[in-house]
Design a protein around this motif. Structure first.
Motif, PDB file in Angstrom:
ATOM      1  N   TRP A  26     -18.513  26.478   1.204  1.00  0.00           N
ATOM      2  CA  TRP A  26     -18.416  25.720   2.555  1.00  0.00           C
ATOM      3  C   TRP A  26     -18.370  24.178   1.817  1.00  0.00           C
ATOM      4  CZ3 TRP A  26     -23.926  28.426   3.655  1.00  0.00           C
ATOM      5  CH2 TRP A  26     -23.670  29.668   3.834  1.00  0.00           C
ATOM      6  N   ASP A  68     -16.102  22.299   2.283  1.00  0.00           N
ATOM      7  CA  ASP A  68     -14.943  21.977   3.101  1.00  0.00           C
ATOM      8  C   ASP A  68     -16.014  21.360   4.512  1.00  0.00           C
ATOM      9  OD1 ASP A  68     -12.979  22.199   2.346  1.00  0.00           O
ATOM     10  OD2 ASP A  68     -11.766  23.791   3.609  1.00  0.00           O
ATOM     11  N   ALA A  69     -16.769  22.147   5.088  1.00  0.00           N
ATOM     12  CA  ALA A  69     -17.556  21.960   6.071  1.00  0.00           C
ATOM     13  C   ALA A  69     -19.193  21.312   5.860  1.00  0.00           C
ATOM     14  CB  ALA A  69     -18.558  23.196   6.912  1.00  0.00           C
ATOM     15  N   GLY A  95     -20.080  17.424   7.066  1.00  0.00           N
ATOM     16  CA  GLY A  95     -20.195  17.345   8.870  1.00  0.00           C
ATOM     17  C   GLY A  95     -20.719  18.216   9.125  1.00  0.00           C
ATOM     18  N   ASN A 124     -20.170  25.951  11.165  1.00  0.00           N
ATOM     19  CA  ASN A 124     -18.799  25.132  10.312  1.00  0.00           C
ATOM     20  C   ASN A 124     -17.061  25.169  10.435  1.00  0.00           C
ATOM     21  OD1 ASN A 124     -19.825  25.366   8.190  1.00  0.00           O
ATOM     22  ND2 ASN A 124     -20.221  27.268   6.636  1.00  0.00           N
ATOM     23  N   THR A 125     -16.956  25.997  11.446  1.00  0.00           N
ATOM     24  CA  THR A 125     -15.487  26.323  11.931  1.00  0.00           C
ATOM     25  C   THR A 125     -15.434  25.464  12.772  1.00  0.00           C
ATOM     26  OG1 THR A 125     -16.135  28.243  12.825  1.00  0.00           O
ATOM     27  CG2 THR A 125     -14.602  28.841  10.674  1.00  0.00           C
ATOM     28  N   GLU A 137     -16.398  21.075  10.625  1.00  0.00           N
ATOM     29  CA  GLU A 137     -15.343  20.779   9.848  1.00  0.00           C
ATOM     30  C   GLU A 137     -14.878  19.763  10.857  1.00  0.00           C
ATOM     31  OE1 GLU A 137     -13.869  24.876   8.765  1.00  0.00           O
ATOM     32  OE2 GLU A 137     -14.915  25.118   7.836  1.00  0.00           O
ATOM     33  N   LYS A 138     -14.939  20.040  12.092  1.00  0.00           N
ATOM     34  CA  LYS A 138     -14.748  19.238  12.735  1.00  0.00           C
ATOM     35  C   LYS A 138     -15.457  17.697  13.643  1.00  0.00           C
ATOM     36  CE  LYS A 138     -12.261  23.156  14.943  1.00  0.00           C
ATOM     37  NZ  LYS A 138     -12.154  23.685  15.887  1.00  0.00           N
TER      38      LYS A 138
END
Lengths: 164, 164
Positions: free
Chosen positions: A20, A22-23, A26, B133-134, B138-139
């Motif tokens: 994970w 990419d996350a 964050g 995560n999504t 991730e944002k």
């Protein structure tokens, strides 16, 4: 030797290891925010405890004390403090019980409930501000306070807050 | 035209006007932290709602799922998550009712209570992680995520946390 570690850094490693990546940054940011909020609120609560105030109730008194005639409609209090109407109602109810706020109907519009700060409310909010200033706000714990506030403003703006 | 304003910037002006300039930046930082925490937790809660989890309970499951045999003593759970023992007890009690965690006495030391993640717990924490995560991690809403996390780490370090 006891190996101490940063639990947030450790979680970040786990996130990458689980695919994970990419996350991961964050996740570390959100977890850091939760932790810092907890640490800061412990200090705020300690400063306000002698005044028998929560930060939410302190903010209501502070805002009322800054207005020209010491009062605001309940709805305006909520929008200015950016909190849910139910939270304002419960904070003001508690403040009224403490003798720091008085509620009344507006003469101009009977549907509007006004919250007004009392003399006792003005006294306690001044004393509480001195405590917060000396115990918390003047000792933020980092050097670049405006830099951190500016980055937090970016997050607020992204969520739709008016900033600047 | 409705004049929109930044309530934190406005408070900062009031602080300076009242002669509390030394505390104005720290006040703005603390108030920004409280506001950002509120905004981020709204997004986290929305992502976790379909999984019937709070962030506190999610963190318990996440931590247990990362251990080698899926279990930890209750006391260790609290220190790793940096929360009060009473909070861990109530989170684990709720998770047990949901069928996501099982509590048992340690074979090695009957005074030690272990919390172990169940198969259902493993399933829900994986699904909840995908949602977080999504939808959130991730944002993050700002560009310099590591920069903000680093500044927050300075605050954590100043409060005694192990960071890095």
């Amino acid at each position: 030797m006891l190996a101490r570690m940063d639990p947030i850094r450790e979680a970040q490693r786990q996130w990458v290891a689980h695919g994970w990546a990419d996350a991961a940054d964050g996740m570390a940011l959100v977890t850091s925010l939760v932790r810092v909020h907890q640490l800061v609120m412990e200090r705020v609560d300690a400063a306000l405890r002698p005044h028998d105030l929560s930060f939410a109730r302190y903010e209501v008194l502070r805002l009322l004390s800054f207005t020209q005639d010491g009062q605001l409609p309940m709805a305006k209090l909520g929008s200015r403090l950016q909190v849910h109407p139910a939270s304002v109602t419960s904070a003001v109810a508690r403040l009224e019980k403490q003798g720091f706020v008085r509620r009344s109907r507006s003469d101009a519009d009977g549907r509007v409930v006004l919250a007004a700060i009392t003399d006792a409310g003005r006294e306690v909010v001044e004393a509480a501000t001195v405590s917060l200033n000396t115990e918390v706000f003047e000792k933020p714990g980092i050097e670049d306070v405006p830099g951190l506030t500016a980055l937090l403003s970016q997050l607020r703006a992204a969520a739709g807050d008016t900033v600047g």
